[in-house]
Design a protein around this motif. Structure first.
Motif, PDB file in Angstrom:
ATOM      1  N   TRP A  51      38.276  42.795  46.892  1.00 42.79           N
ATOM      2  CA  TRP A  51      37.149  41.904  47.168  1.00 42.79           C
ATOM      3  C   TRP A  51      37.025  40.926  46.011  1.00 42.79           C
ATOM      4  O   TRP A  51      37.182  41.292  44.849  1.00 42.79           O
ATOM      5  N   ARG A  52      36.728  39.665  46.336  1.00 36.42           N
ATOM      6  CA  ARG A  52      36.532  38.627  45.328  1.00 36.42           C
ATOM      7  C   ARG A  52      35.115  38.091  45.455  1.00 36.42           C
ATOM      8  O   ARG A  52      34.616  37.901  46.550  1.00 36.42           O
ATOM      9  N   ARG A  71      37.617  38.644  51.109  1.00 38.41           N
ATOM     10  CA  ARG A  71      38.975  39.131  50.910  1.00 38.41           C
ATOM     11  C   ARG A  71      39.862  38.697  52.066  1.00 38.41           C
ATOM     12  O   ARG A  71      39.381  38.436  53.167  1.00 38.41           O
TER      13      ARG A  71
END
Length: 151
Positions: A51-52, A71
């Motif tokens: 996840w970003r 993501r």
């Protein structure tokens, strides 16, 4: 032990049947393992994708959008975010707060609409999925049509 004539033949038949069953079970395990790997590859290893964080945050008068994460998973971009209701009483919120763009073109959303009724101060996490165009970095924005109609 008394051995009758012909019993050796049955013993060999039983041993051959046991060997065939063992070979079939090994073959079945190999086929199921290959199927599992193929299925995992098709899903794009969604559980392994990192996840970003996005810097998107919206503080409306009656609601708040925060903690936006995204993501890439197998040809899709998944966006997850939190929403809070600040209006008194019950109000319905949908999972269409977000728009995603790649190279200036809006991505097509994939997935159904989810709506939840929230009381004042209640928070919820929503998720939206978009079909990815290419490998470029997505631009994530709040959907202006949603923010204008819910003021």
């Amino acid at each position: 032990m008394i051995v009758r004539e012909g019993s050796e033949v049955w013993l060999y038949v039983i041993l051959w049947l046991m060997m065939i069953a063992a070979a079939a079970s090994c073959l079945g395990m190999i086929v199921s393992l290959v199927g599992w790997f193929v299925g995992r590859r098709r899903r794009g290893n969604a559980d392994d994708a990192p996840w970003r964080q996005s810097d998107l945050y919206v503080d409306g008068d009656d609601w708040e959008l925060w903690d936006v994460q995204w993501r890439r998973t197998g040809g899709r971009i998944e966006v997850e975010y939190g929403v809070a209701n600040w209006l008194p009483g019950q109000h319905e919120y949908r999972n269409d707060f977000i728009r995603v763009f790649q190279r200036g073109i809006g991505l097509t959303e994939k997935g159904g609409r989810v709506s939840r009724v929230l009381l004042k101060g209640a928070e919820i996490r929503f998720m939206q999925t978009f079909l990815m165009r290419d490998g470029s970095t997505p631009v994530i924005q709040a959907d202006s049509s949603y923010t204008e109609t819910h003021r």
